[in-house]
Design a protein around this motif. Structure first.
Motif, PDB file in Angstrom:
ATOM      1  N   GLU A  31      10.636   5.180  10.306  1.00  0.00           N
ATOM      2  CA  GLU A  31       9.928   4.392  11.322  1.00  0.00           C
ATOM      3  C   GLU A  31       9.366   3.090  10.727  1.00  0.00           C
ATOM      4  OE1 GLU A  31       6.229   6.030  12.999  1.00  0.00           O
ATOM      5  OE2 GLU A  31       7.190   5.813  14.971  1.00  0.00           O
ATOM      6  N   ARG A  32       8.815   3.185   9.514  1.00  0.00           N
ATOM      7  CA  ARG A  32       8.298   1.973   8.853  1.00  0.00           C
ATOM      8  C   ARG A  32       9.425   1.008   8.518  1.00  0.00           C
ATOM      9  NH1 ARG A  32       5.325   6.011   6.074  1.00  0.00           N
ATOM     10  NH2 ARG A  32       6.758   5.842   4.323  1.00  0.00           N
ATOM     11  N   VAL A  33      10.544   1.546   8.045  1.00  0.00           N
ATOM     12  CA  VAL A  33      11.682   0.693   7.713  1.00  0.00           C
ATOM     13  C   VAL A  33      12.177  -0.002   8.987  1.00  0.00           C
ATOM     14  CG1 VAL A  33      14.089   0.682   6.899  1.00  0.00           C
ATOM     15  CG2 VAL A  33      12.356   2.012   5.673  1.00  0.00           C
ATOM     16  N   TYR A  34      12.230   0.749  10.056  1.00  0.00           N
ATOM     17  CA  TYR A  34      12.651   0.199  11.358  1.00  0.00           C
ATOM     18  C   TYR A  34      11.713  -0.946  11.774  1.00  0.00           C
ATOM     19  CZ  TYR A  34      13.390   0.252  16.471  1.00  0.00           C
ATOM     20  OH  TYR A  34      13.630  -0.091  17.770  1.00  0.00           O
ATOM     21  N   ASN A  36       9.581  -2.717   9.887  1.00  0.00           N
ATOM     22  CA  ASN A  36       9.659  -3.840   8.944  1.00  0.00           C
ATOM     23  C   ASN A  36      10.949  -4.627   9.108  1.00  0.00           C
ATOM     24  OD1 ASN A  36       7.165  -3.710   7.685  1.00  0.00           O
ATOM     25  ND2 ASN A  36       7.867  -2.231   6.140  1.00  0.00           N
ATOM     26  N   ALA A  37      12.031  -3.918   9.377  1.00  0.00           N
ATOM     27  CA  ALA A  37      13.317  -4.597   9.565  1.00  0.00           C
ATOM     28  C   ALA A  37      13.247  -5.530  10.781  1.00  0.00           C
ATOM     29  CB  ALA A  37      14.439  -3.575   9.723  1.00  0.00           C
ATOM     30  N   LEU A  38      12.607  -5.086  11.838  1.00  0.00           N
ATOM     31  CA  LEU A  38      12.479  -5.936  13.029  1.00  0.00           C
ATOM     32  C   LEU A  38      11.613  -7.162  12.723  1.00  0.00           C
ATOM     33  CD1 LEU A  38      12.122  -3.359  15.936  1.00  0.00           C
ATOM     34  CD2 LEU A  38      14.080  -4.816  15.401  1.00  0.00           C
ATOM     35  N   LYS A  39      10.577  -6.965  11.913  1.00  0.00           N
ATOM     36  CA  LYS A  39       9.702  -8.069  11.524  1.00  0.00           C
ATOM     37  C   LYS A  39      10.487  -9.103  10.705  1.00  0.00           C
ATOM     38  CE  LYS A  39       4.982  -6.999  10.589  1.00  0.00           C
ATOM     39  NZ  LYS A  39       4.116  -6.344   9.577  1.00  0.00           N
ATOM     40  N   ASP A 122      16.029  -4.897   2.554  1.00  0.00           N
ATOM     41  CA  ASP A 122      14.695  -5.423   2.220  1.00  0.00           C
ATOM     42  C   ASP A 122      13.596  -4.537   2.801  1.00  0.00           C
ATOM     43  OD1 ASP A 122      15.674  -7.517   0.790  1.00  0.00           O
ATOM     44  OD2 ASP A 122      14.710  -9.099   1.970  1.00  0.00           O
ATOM     45  N   ALA A 123      13.780  -4.119   4.037  1.00  0.00           N
ATOM     46  CA  ALA A 123      12.778  -3.272   4.684  1.00  0.00           C
ATOM     47  C   ALA A 123      12.640  -1.948   3.928  1.00  0.00           C
ATOM     48  CB  ALA A 123      13.162  -3.020   6.142  1.00  0.00           C
ATOM     49  N   ASP A 124      13.757  -1.392   3.482  1.00  0.00           N
ATOM     50  CA  ASP A 124      13.735  -0.132   2.724  1.00  0.00           C
ATOM     51  C   ASP A 124      13.034  -0.342   1.382  1.00  0.00           C
ATOM     52  OD1 ASP A 124      14.371   2.599   2.427  1.00  0.00           O
ATOM     53  OD2 ASP A 124      16.167   2.119   1.271  1.00  0.00           O
ATOM     54  N   ARG A 125      13.317  -1.469   0.735  1.00  0.00           N
ATOM     55  CA  ARG A 125      12.700  -1.753  -0.565  1.00  0.00           C
ATOM     56  C   ARG A 125      11.203  -1.974  -0.418  1.00  0.00           C
ATOM     57  NH1 ARG A 125      17.592  -5.419  -3.125  1.00  0.00           N
ATOM     58  NH2 ARG A 125      18.746  -3.608  -3.898  1.00  0.00           N
ATOM     59  N   LEU A 126      10.787  -2.655   0.638  1.00  0.00           N
ATOM     60  CA  LEU A 126       9.348  -2.870   0.848  1.00  0.00           C
ATOM     61  C   LEU A 126       8.611  -1.537   0.941  1.00  0.00           C
ATOM     62  CD1 LEU A 126       9.130  -5.851   3.368  1.00  0.00           C
ATOM     63  CD2 LEU A 126       8.547  -5.853   0.927  1.00  0.00           C
ATOM     64  N   ASP A 127       9.261  -0.553   1.529  1.00  0.00           N
ATOM     65  CA  ASP A 127       8.606   0.743   1.702  1.00  0.00           C
ATOM     66  C   ASP A 127       8.496   1.521   0.388  1.00  0.00           C
ATOM     67  OD1 ASP A 127       7.334   2.087   3.983  1.00  0.00           O
ATOM     68  OD2 ASP A 127       8.624   3.774   3.432  1.00  0.00           O
ATOM     69  N   ALA A 128       9.181   1.030  -0.645  1.00  0.00           N
ATOM     70  CA  ALA A 128       9.038   1.655  -1.969  1.00  0.00           C
ATOM     71  C   ALA A 128       7.965   0.937  -2.774  1.00  0.00           C
ATOM     72  CB  ALA A 128      10.371   1.616  -2.704  1.00  0.00           C
ATOM     73  N   THR A 177      15.682 -11.669   1.641  1.00  0.00           N
ATOM     74  CA  THR A 177      15.218 -12.583   2.691  1.00  0.00           C
ATOM     75  C   THR A 177      13.891 -13.236   2.300  1.00  0.00           C
ATOM     76  OG1 THR A 177      13.897 -10.877   3.794  1.00  0.00           O
ATOM     77  CG2 THR A 177      16.210 -11.051   4.462  1.00  0.00           C
ATOM     78  N   ASP A 178      13.566 -14.345   2.971  1.00  0.00           N
ATOM     79  CA  ASP A 178      12.324 -15.069   2.665  1.00  0.00           C
ATOM     80  C   ASP A 178      11.096 -14.223   2.968  1.00  0.00           C
ATOM     81  OD1 ASP A 178      13.672 -17.248   1.793  1.00  0.00           O
ATOM     82  OD2 ASP A 178      13.549 -18.340   3.691  1.00  0.00           O
ATOM     83  N   TYR A 179      11.070 -13.642   4.161  1.00  0.00           N
ATOM     84  CA  TYR A 179       9.916 -12.820   4.514  1.00  0.00           C
ATOM     85  C   TYR A 179       9.809 -11.624   3.568  1.00  0.00           C
ATOM     86  CZ  TYR A 179       6.639  -9.826   6.950  1.00  0.00           C
ATOM     87  OH  TYR A 179       5.572  -9.019   7.243  1.00  0.00           O
ATOM     88  N   GLY A 180      10.954 -11.039   3.247  1.00  0.00           N
ATOM     89  CA  GLY A 180      10.989  -9.889   2.342  1.00  0.00           C
ATOM     90  C   GLY A 180      10.393 -10.249   0.987  1.00  0.00           C
ATOM     91  N   ARG A 181      10.798 -11.409   0.474  1.00  0.00           N
ATOM     92  CA  ARG A 181      10.303 -11.849  -0.839  1.00  0.00           C
ATOM     93  C   ARG A 181       8.794 -12.059  -0.814  1.00  0.00           C
ATOM     94  NH1 ARG A 181      15.047 -13.899  -2.061  1.00  0.00           N
ATOM     95  NH2 ARG A 181      14.889 -15.434  -0.397  1.00  0.00           N
ATOM     96  N   GLU A 182       8.331 -12.695   0.238  1.00  0.00           N
ATOM     97  CA  GLU A 182       6.903 -13.000   0.358  1.00  0.00           C
ATOM     98  C   GLU A 182       6.069 -11.715   0.405  1.00  0.00           C
ATOM     99  OE1 GLU A 182       4.505 -15.110   3.829  1.00  0.00           O
ATOM    100  OE2 GLU A 182       6.379 -16.160   3.340  1.00  0.00           O
TER     101      GLU A 182
END
Ligand code: ADP
Ligand code: NI
Length: 205
Positions: A31-34, A36-39, A122-128, A177-182
């Motif tokens: 759910e978090r990956v979902y 974050n991916a939309l964001k 990126d969304a999956d990595r952010l959740d780690a 992605t830019d947002y992912g990096r930030e």
């Protein structure tokens, strides 16, 4: 079935499969990956949101960690999506994401070929990373019966603190992605702070 209904059915399917899963791949991770991916997708141009949604929801289905091969995973995802008449090209994009998303202990050098894949990854990595990532790492360590910190270097099963150096602290330089990096940078800094505190409390400083 329209796209919205397909997404709703997919949520139900994944929830049923992953609810209560103990290794950090549970429904709430998905759910978090979902979310974050939309964001992340909002900041990118030319994204097929439907593929991002299904890719995020199905990215951990039949994961190699549970003993499934790429072939099993492809079949399970294809069968499920075909049953809702999702078109073949879209199914292929989703299977591609699920097969190539995993970091596989840092050895995954495959660069996602699709924008939607890069977003979900990126969304999956952010959740780690960040607070959630720290929580997941220790939860996973417990699941594997690993100690938190192998201060004397004697454990042969590895410790969770090592995982930060082997994977979690490397992620910020691997974002697509830019947002992912930030966002990754913020979460990275938090993990660095966490480790400083961890060592200092460990030594009762
Ligand atoms: P991925 O989705 O990239 O395949 P994994 O399945 O490797 O991620 O890991 C899922 C979660 O468990 C992540 O939060 C990850 O940091 C954590 N994890 C994986 N391996 C370890 C480990 N050896 N020690 C601690 N945590 C781990
Ligand atoms: Ni995942």
């Amino acid at each position: 079935m329209n796209e919205k209904q397909v997404v709703e059915e997919t949520k139900k399917f994944v929830k049923e499969k992953l609810m209560g899963e103990g290794s950090g791949h549970d429904w709430y991770h998905v759910e978090r990956v979902y979310n974050n991916a939309l964001k992340i997708a909002k900041y990118e141009i030319g994204v097929d949101i439907f593929i991002v949604e299904l890719g995020a929801l199905l990215h951990d289905i039949a994961d190699h960690k549970f003993g499934y091969s790429d072939k099993d995973r492809s079949r399970i995802i294809s069968q499920f999506l075909s049953s809702m008449n999702v078109n073949q090209k879209i199914i292929e994009s989703i299977v591609y994401i699920a097969n190539y998303i995993s970091f596989k202990s840092g050895k995954n050098t495959h660069k996602m070929k699709t924008l939607e894949g890069r977003i979900v990854q990126d969304a999956d990595r952010l959740d780690a990373m960040g607070a959630i990532g720290i929580g997941r790492a220790f939860a996973y360590g417990g699941f594997k019966n690993r100690i938190m910190y192998d201060v004397e270097g004697i454990s042969d099963t590895g410790d969770t603190v090592s995982h930060f150096y082997e994977k979690l602290l490397l992620l910020k330089d691997r974002m697509n992605t830019d947002y992912g990096r930030e966002e990754a940078l913020k979460r990275h800094n938090f993990m660095e702070e966490f480790l400083i505190k961890f060592y200092s409390e460990w030594k009762s400083e």
